[in-house]
Design a protein around this motif. Structure first.
Motif, mmCIF file in Angstrom:
data_model
loop_
_atom_site.group_PDB
_atom_site.id
_atom_site.type_symbol
_atom_site.label_atom_id
_atom_site.label_comp_id
_atom_site.label_asym_id
_atom_site.label_seq_id
_atom_site.Cartn_x
_atom_site.Cartn_y
_atom_site.Cartn_z
ATOM 1 N N GLY A 178 0.825 -1.215 0.000
ATOM 2 C CA GLY A 178 0.000 0.000 0.000
ATOM 3 C C GLY A 178 0.853 1.256 0.000
ATOM 4 O O GLY A 178 0.554 2.221 -0.719
ATOM 5 N N LEU A 179 1.923 1.262 0.800
ATOM 6 C CA LEU A 179 2.803 2.428 0.838
ATOM 7 C C LEU A 179 3.466 2.660 -0.518
ATOM 8 O O LEU A 179 3.484 3.792 -1.023
ATOM 9 C CB LEU A 179 3.875 2.217 1.906
ATOM 10 N N ALA A 180 3.977 1.593 -1.128
ATOM 11 C CA ALA A 180 4.703 1.737 -2.389
ATOM 12 C C ALA A 180 3.801 2.206 -3.523
ATOM 13 O O ALA A 180 4.174 3.083 -4.312
ATOM 14 C CB ALA A 180 5.377 0.419 -2.760
ATOM 15 N N VAL A 181 2.607 1.629 -3.604
ATOM 16 C CA VAL A 181 1.735 1.899 -4.756
ATOM 17 C C VAL A 181 0.927 3.177 -4.577
ATOM 18 O O VAL A 181 0.848 4.016 -5.489
ATOM 19 C CB VAL A 181 0.795 0.693 -4.993
ATOM 20 N N TRP A 182 0.323 3.367 -3.414
ATOM 21 C CA TRP A 182 -0.622 4.473 -3.256
ATOM 22 C C TRP A 182 -0.040 5.711 -2.590
ATOM 23 O O TRP A 182 -0.642 6.783 -2.645
ATOM 24 C CB TRP A 182 -1.851 3.997 -2.484
ATOM 25 N N PHE A 183 1.129 5.584 -1.978
ATOM 26 C CA PHE A 183 1.721 6.775 -1.352
ATOM 27 C C PHE A 183 3.010 7.185 -2.046
ATOM 28 O O PHE A 183 3.222 8.374 -2.290
ATOM 29 C CB PHE A 183 1.980 6.514 0.135
ATOM 30 N N LEU A 184 3.852 6.226 -2.366
ATOM 31 C CA LEU A 184 5.136 6.547 -2.992
ATOM 32 C C LEU A 184 5.057 6.584 -4.510
ATOM 33 O O LEU A 184 6.029 6.931 -5.171
ATOM 34 C CB LEU A 184 6.204 5.534 -2.548
ATOM 35 N N GLY A 185 3.905 6.213 -5.071
ATOM 36 C CA GLY A 185 3.702 6.361 -6.504
ATOM 37 C C GLY A 185 4.407 5.349 -7.378
ATOM 38 O O GLY A 185 4.782 5.666 -8.511
ATOM 39 N N LEU A 186 4.603 4.125 -6.866
ATOM 40 C CA LEU A 186 5.206 3.079 -7.699
ATOM 41 C C LEU A 186 4.314 2.818 -8.907
ATOM 42 O O LEU A 186 3.134 2.507 -8.769
ATOM 43 C CB LEU A 186 5.377 1.793 -6.874
ATOM 44 N N ASP A 187 4.869 2.972 -10.099
ATOM 45 C CA ASP A 187 4.107 2.841 -11.343
ATOM 46 C C ASP A 187 4.042 1.371 -11.745
ATOM 47 O O ASP A 187 5.029 0.796 -12.205
ATOM 48 C CB ASP A 187 4.760 3.670 -12.444
ATOM 49 N N VAL A 188 2.880 0.765 -11.558
ATOM 50 C CA VAL A 188 2.689 -0.656 -11.836
ATOM 51 C C VAL A 188 1.624 -0.804 -12.910
ATOM 52 O O VAL A 188 0.512 -0.281 -12.775
ATOM 53 C CB VAL A 188 2.257 -1.415 -10.559
ATOM 54 N N ILE A 189 1.958 -1.519 -13.985
ATOM 55 C CA ILE A 189 0.996 -1.735 -15.063
ATOM 56 C C ILE A 189 -0.037 -2.771 -14.666
ATOM 57 O O ILE A 189 -1.229 -2.653 -14.963
ATOM 58 C CB ILE A 189 1.727 -2.166 -16.355
ATOM 59 N N GLY A 190 0.384 -3.817 -13.980
ATOM 60 C CA GLY A 190 -0.522 -4.873 -13.552
ATOM 61 C C GLY A 190 -1.273 -4.506 -12.282
ATOM 62 O O GLY A 190 -1.224 -3.382 -11.793
ATOM 63 N N SER A 191 -1.972 -5.492 -11.731
ATOM 64 C CA SER A 191 -2.788 -5.265 -10.542
ATOM 65 C C SER A 191 -1.921 -5.183 -9.289
ATOM 66 O O SER A 191 -1.064 -6.048 -9.070
ATOM 67 C CB SER A 191 -3.801 -6.399 -10.384
ATOM 68 N N PRO A 192 -2.150 -4.172 -8.444
ATOM 69 C CA PRO A 192 -1.424 -4.116 -7.162
ATOM 70 C C PRO A 192 -1.684 -5.341 -6.284
ATOM 71 O O PRO A 192 -0.855 -5.692 -5.445
ATOM 72 C CB PRO A 192 -1.966 -2.841 -6.505
ATOM 73 N N TRP A 193 -2.836 -5.987 -6.483
ATOM 74 C CA TRP A 193 -3.142 -7.184 -5.695
ATOM 75 C C TRP A 193 -2.178 -8.324 -6.027
ATOM 76 O O TRP A 193 -1.863 -9.148 -5.163
ATOM 77 C CB TRP A 193 -4.581 -7.620 -5.932
ATOM 78 N N LEU A 194 -1.702 -8.358 -7.266
ATOM 79 C CA LEU A 194 -0.711 -9.370 -7.620
ATOM 80 C C LEU A 194 0.640 -9.067 -6.967
ATOM 81 O O LEU A 194 1.359 -9.976 -6.562
ATOM 82 C CB LEU A 194 -0.558 -9.454 -9.144
ATOM 83 N N LEU A 195 0.968 -7.770 -6.862
ATOM 84 C CA LEU A 195 2.169 -7.391 -6.117
ATOM 85 C C LEU A 195 2.057 -7.867 -4.672
ATOM 86 O O LEU A 195 3.009 -8.405 -4.098
ATOM 87 C CB LEU A 195 2.355 -5.875 -6.134
ATOM 88 N N LEU A 196 0.880 -7.655 -4.087
ATOM 89 C CA LEU A 196 0.657 -8.075 -2.711
ATOM 90 C C LEU A 196 0.798 -9.582 -2.574
ATOM 91 O O LEU A 196 1.380 -10.076 -1.595
ATOM 92 C CB LEU A 196 -0.729 -7.630 -2.249
ATOM 93 N N LEU A 197 0.295 -10.323 -3.550
ATOM 94 C CA LEU A 197 0.385 -11.778 -3.506
ATOM 95 C C LEU A 197 1.847 -12.237 -3.492
ATOM 96 O O LEU A 197 2.238 -13.080 -2.669
ATOM 97 C CB LEU A 197 -0.342 -12.387 -4.706
ATOM 98 N N VAL A 198 2.658 -11.678 -4.380
ATOM 99 C CA VAL A 198 4.062 -12.088 -4.439
ATOM 100 C C VAL A 198 4.796 -11.649 -3.179
ATOM 101 O O VAL A 198 5.625 -12.396 -2.634
ATOM 102 C CB VAL A 198 4.749 -11.516 -5.691
#
Length: 245
Positions: A116-136
């Motif tokens: 959550g911090l990386a994607v929604w606060f620090l602005g990590l640009d992810v093309i795929g779903s953040p939920w998949l990032l969370l899974l890994v």
């Protein structure tokens, strides 16, 4: 396995961790702090953070869970708690599953906070779903938990448990593809990297970073990391044995 005994073991471990705020801070806050620092180290080139941030999002939870789990489990071994538990009608699978469940619940919280911090606060640009990032990230944290449970059997002190980090974690960190693509390495090192689970953790994160949909490579990477975690948990259960007659 008995679900009741497994849950009782997990509850006991969580109660003990509740009285150890330093371990909780290490597990939950350190990965977030590291990601925060990394983002602003590359403040002038946000593209660099996008390139390596996703990989480190999986690596940081693995390292912190490895450290905390190995030390916490070693304390139980050296204090005689594990030996007393093994003298009770508690099977090895119940015991190892209880530890994995307790630390796994913390891994869920840790991975959720970091992602959550990386994607929604620090602005990590992810093309795929953040939920998949969370899974890994979660699978990586569980792998770190399994490795920590396993190596605790071979350490006689907390200092020795920490010394296993250069032997178990650092080679994977160097060969996982974070610093250079694995196919650019010497053939022998590339072959070694192909059997290290952290390589698949980094590859899985990069798949989410670059592809909008789930790819076959992502599924392979996730299954390899999950399979390695289960395998190491099984090896950890094999090290649980009474040391006295």
């Amino acid at each position: 396995m008995s679900p009741a005994r497994t849950l009782a073991t997990a509850a006991r471990v969580l109660r003990q961790l509740r009285h150890d705020p330093r371990s909780i801070a290490l597990m939950l806050l350190v990965p977030c702090v590291m990601l925060f620092l990394l983002r602003y180290v590359f403040d002038g080139s946000p593209g660099t953070f996008d390139n390596i941030g996703a990989s480190l999002l999986g690596i940081f939870p693995l390292i912190t869970m490895f450290l905390v789990t190995s030390i916490a489990t070693l304390r139980e071994r050296t204090s005689g708690t594990l030996e007393r538990l093994l003298a009770m009608p508690l099977g090895k699978p119940d015991l190892i599953a209880g530890y994995a469940l307790a630390f796994g619940l913390l891994a869920v919280v840790q991975s959720t906070l970091a992602t959550g911090l990386a994607v929604w606060f620090l602005g990590l640009d992810v093309i795929g779903s953040p939920w998949l990032l969370l899974l890994v990230a979660l699978l990586d944290a569980l792998l770190g938990t399994a490795l920590g449970l396993f190596v605790s059997a071979f350490a006689a002190s907390e200092f020795q448990a920490v010394q296993f980090m250069p032997a178990v974690i650092f080679p994977q960190l160097l060969l996982c593809g974070l610093f250079t693509p694995r196919d650019h390495m010497a053939p022998a090192l590339e072959a070694i990297s192909d059997v290290l689970p952290m390589s698949y953790a980094v590859d899985g994160m990069n798949q989410v970073l670059r592809h909008p949909d789930i790819t076959g490579d992502f599924v392979r990477d996730a299954l390899v990391v999950a399979g390695c975690a289960l395998l190491v948990l099984g090896l950890g259960a094999a090290t649980l044995r009474r040391r006295t007659a």
